[in-house]
Design a protein around this motif. Structure first.
Motif, short mmCIF file in Angstrom:
data_model
loop_
_atom_site.label_atom_id
_atom_site.label_comp_id
_atom_site.label_asym_id
_atom_site.label_seq_id
_atom_site.Cartn_x
_atom_site.Cartn_y
_atom_site.Cartn_z
N LEU A 56 0.56 -1.09 -0.56
CA LEU A 56 -0.10 0.34 0.24
C LEU A 56 0.91 1.28 -0.41
O LEU A 56 0.60 2.39 -0.40
N LEU A 57 1.88 1.12 0.68
CA LEU A 57 3.21 2.73 0.88
C LEU A 57 4.29 2.35 -0.16
O LEU A 57 5.41 3.77 0.24
N ARG A 58 4.11 1.33 -0.67
CA ARG A 58 5.08 1.49 -1.66
C ARG A 58 5.68 2.27 -2.56
O ARG A 58 6.90 3.10 -3.32
N ASP A 59 4.69 3.28 -2.76
CA ASP A 59 4.99 4.68 -3.93
C ASP A 59 5.12 6.10 -3.04
O ASP A 59 5.57 7.03 -4.33
N ILE A 60 5.81 5.49 -1.50
CA ILE A 60 6.31 6.67 -0.93
C ILE A 60 7.35 7.38 -1.68
O ILE A 60 7.67 8.30 -0.60
N SER A 61 8.24 6.35 -1.70
CA SER A 61 9.24 6.57 -2.63
C SER A 61 9.97 6.94 -3.60
O SER A 61 11.17 7.27 -4.17
N HIS A 62 8.31 6.98 -4.60
CA HIS A 62 8.76 7.95 -5.74
C HIS A 62 9.30 10.09 -5.49
O HIS A 62 8.55 10.90 -4.92
N GLY A 63 9.15 10.20 -6.39
CA GLY A 63 9.43 11.85 -6.68
C GLY A 63 10.01 12.40 -5.49
O GLY A 63 11.79 12.39 -6.36
N ALA A 64 9.81 13.63 -5.34
CA ALA A 64 10.58 14.33 -4.54
C ALA A 64 11.01 13.27 -2.48
O ALA A 64 12.00 13.42 -2.14
N HIS A 65 10.62 11.71 -2.43
CA HIS A 65 11.16 11.50 -1.67
C HIS A 65 12.55 10.12 -1.66
O HIS A 65 11.54 9.67 -2.41
N THR A 66 13.43 10.46 -1.12
CA THR A 66 14.54 9.70 -2.15
C THR A 66 14.47 8.16 -0.31
O THR A 66 14.00 8.53 0.40
N PRO A 67 14.67 7.47 -1.23
CA PRO A 67 14.71 6.19 -0.30
C PRO A 67 15.36 5.98 0.65
O PRO A 67 14.65 5.18 2.16
N GLN A 68 15.92 6.36 0.68
CA GLN A 68 16.91 6.21 2.04
C GLN A 68 16.27 7.33 3.35
O GLN A 68 16.21 6.85 4.48
N ASP A 69 15.78 8.81 2.70
CA ASP A 69 14.60 9.89 3.62
C ASP A 69 13.77 8.41 4.36
O ASP A 69 13.03 8.84 5.26
N CYS A 70 13.17 7.81 2.74
CA CYS A 70 12.12 7.00 3.43
C CYS A 70 11.49 5.99 4.92
O CYS A 70 10.81 5.49 5.55
N VAL A 71 12.84 5.07 4.29
CA VAL A 71 13.47 4.33 5.71
C VAL A 71 13.14 5.24 6.72
O VAL A 71 13.12 4.22 7.22
N ARG A 72 14.23 5.96 7.17
CA ARG A 72 14.49 6.97 7.87
C ARG A 72 12.98 7.16 8.45
O ARG A 72 13.32 6.70 10.31
N ARG A 73 12.39 7.90 7.46
CA ARG A 73 11.07 8.28 8.08
C ARG A 73 10.23 7.56 9.42
O ARG A 73 9.29 6.98 10.47
N ILE A 74 10.13 5.73 8.33
CA ILE A 74 9.13 4.74 8.70
C ILE A 74 9.52 3.65 9.45
O ILE A 74 8.92 3.35 10.20
N ALA A 75 11.06 3.83 9.87
CA ALA A 75 11.94 2.48 10.91
C ALA A 75 10.85 3.97 11.93
O ALA A 75 11.34 2.52 13.09
N ASN A 76 10.88 4.76 12.06
CA ASN A 76 10.70 5.72 13.11
C ASN A 76 9.47 5.51 14.06
O ASN A 76 8.89 5.14 14.88
N ILE A 77 8.38 4.81 13.83
CA ILE A 77 7.17 4.22 13.17
C ILE A 77 7.05 2.27 13.77
O ILE A 77 6.81 1.95 12.65
N PRO A 78 7.27 2.16 15.28
CA PRO A 78 6.65 0.87 15.11
C PRO A 78 5.35 0.08 14.06
O PRO A 78 6.37 -0.94 14.19
N LEU A 79 4.78 -0.01 14.03
CA LEU A 79 3.34 0.16 13.16
C LEU A 79 4.19 -0.57 12.00
O LEU A 79 3.72 -1.37 11.28
N LEU A 80 5.16 -0.06 10.68
CA LEU A 80 5.75 0.75 9.69
C LEU A 80 6.85 -0.06 9.87
O LEU A 80 7.42 -0.41 8.41
N ALA A 81 7.96 -0.38 11.11
CA ALA A 81 9.41 -0.33 10.87
C ALA A 81 9.55 -1.86 10.21
O ALA A 81 10.24 -1.72 9.41
#
Length: 376
Positions: A56-81
């Protein structure tokens, strides 16, 4: 009313779909394919949950959102880590990543190569050429079994698949806590602000100001939380507006202005669909309405606008004026309130709420906008 994790994820996926609206509800279709294969192969509940989130959330890494930034943000949310790596990774050799790639490519074939509702098994046979190099044999075999069922293709092609997506969720009735709702909304706010090229983290600032105003007006703890979430998500619909238009330095044409003015309708369409978020949807979607009825896009007026959206409107106006943007410089607090008070006199803002914010800024200073606890 409770907000379930599944419903919020589906809404989040719908928001990401706005970045490429020509593909429709791609995240939900990807999740449908992946979950059918996962169940066909009897994956463990833990793996199914990880895959459902990533699909469901894979497209979050498109556009201005770098994979590294996405991993960092998502890893900080236990539900999504647990899904962080899968969400940001494409074309990697990890079995679950390869399954997500398989679902993506089947969906593209089904969407573009065959008439809607007539997806023959040839779509799957095309993918068989990449067994070993891109896809796992067991995933393809499971997909071929599914492809024999007309129901699989009919549901994948259905325009109402998003309405039944909860039926293939592995999270059943998992309800979000207040902290989880805030964390997920903050993540979506980061996507919105990056799309809008807002270096000032506009959505977080609006949420903070709105929360302070809600406390001043005696909102309950739950009410303050919900107005903060509305502040975080108030610009969600801007994901459908091209970023170049949002940062344009020259004057907008009438057509371009209409493109931007329609964004609250998309905010409403997505948030009002999430059970338990109707009041948040109202506050987030009505922030460009005016007490005099001359706002947009719904032209509400007077008592049609309760205190929540009036607060979001004032918070958004102040935050926008304080920010330097591509087409303007930042205003001082004094200049902001001069503009806002004149706007209120013309019926564009609630004068009482403007006065309350003015008093709060005078008392607290700009420290009220720093070190936000909402930031991930």
């Amino acid at each position: 009313m409770d907000i379930t994790f599944t419903d919020f994820l589906i809404g989040f996926s719908s928001a990401l779909d706005l970045l490429s609206p020509e593909n429709g509800h791609r995240g939900v279709r990807r999740a449908y394919i992946v979950m059918n294969i996962a169940r066909q192969r009897r994956f463990s509940p833990l793996v199914q949950k990880r895959l459902f989130i990533a699909a469901l959330l894979r497209d979050i890494s498109h556009g201005a959102h770098t994979p590294q930034d996405c991993v960092r943000r998502i890893a900080n949310i236990p539900l999504l880590a647990g899904s962080a790596g899968l969400i940001a990774a494409r074309g990697q050799r990890h079995p679950e990543s390869r399954l997500l790639d398989l679902a993506d490519n089947l969906d593209l074939l089904a969407l573009h190569e065959y008439p809607r509702g007539h997806y023959p098994s040839h779509a799957i046979e095309t993918l068989c050429d990449s067994i070993g190099s891109r896809y796992q044999l067991d995933d393809i075999l499971a997909l071929r079994e599914l492809g024999l069922e007309k129901k699989f293709w009919a549901e994948l092609a259905s325009a109402t698949l998003i309405n039944t997506a909860a039926s293939f969720s592995p999270f059943a009735g998992t309800v979000l806590t207040d902290d989880e709702l805030t964390a997920l909304s903050s993540l979506l706010a980061a996507v919105i602000d990056q799309h809008c090229r807002s270096a000032a983290q506009h959505s977080v600032v609006v949420a903070d100001i709105a929360g302070r105003l809600a406390q001043m007006y005696g909102f309950s703890k739950k009410g303050v939380l919900r107005i903060r979430v509305a502040g975080l998500l108030h610009d969600l619909g801007k994901l459908v507006v091209p970023a170049a238009l949002l940062t344009k330095t020259s004057a907008l044409t009438d057509f371009e202005r209409r493109q931007i003015h329609i964004h609250p309708q998309f905010t409403w369409k997505i948030l009002s669909r999430i059970a338990g978020m109707h009041d948040i949807a109202r506050m987030a979607s009505f922030h460009h309405e005016r007490p005099d009825g001359k706002g947009y896009p719904f032209h509400l007026r007077g008592v049609q606008l309760d205190l929540g959206p009036r607060i979001i409107s004032v918070a958004d106006c102040y935050a926008a004026l304080r920010e330097a943007r591509s087409y303007k410089t930042a205003c001082s607090p004094e200049k902001c309130f001069s503009i806002m008070q004149q706007t209120a006199e013309r019926g564009g803002l609630d004068a009482e709420v403007v006065g309350a914010l003015h008093a709060d800024v005078l008392a607290a200073g700009e420290t009220m906008l720093s070190a936000s606890p909402l930031l991930l």
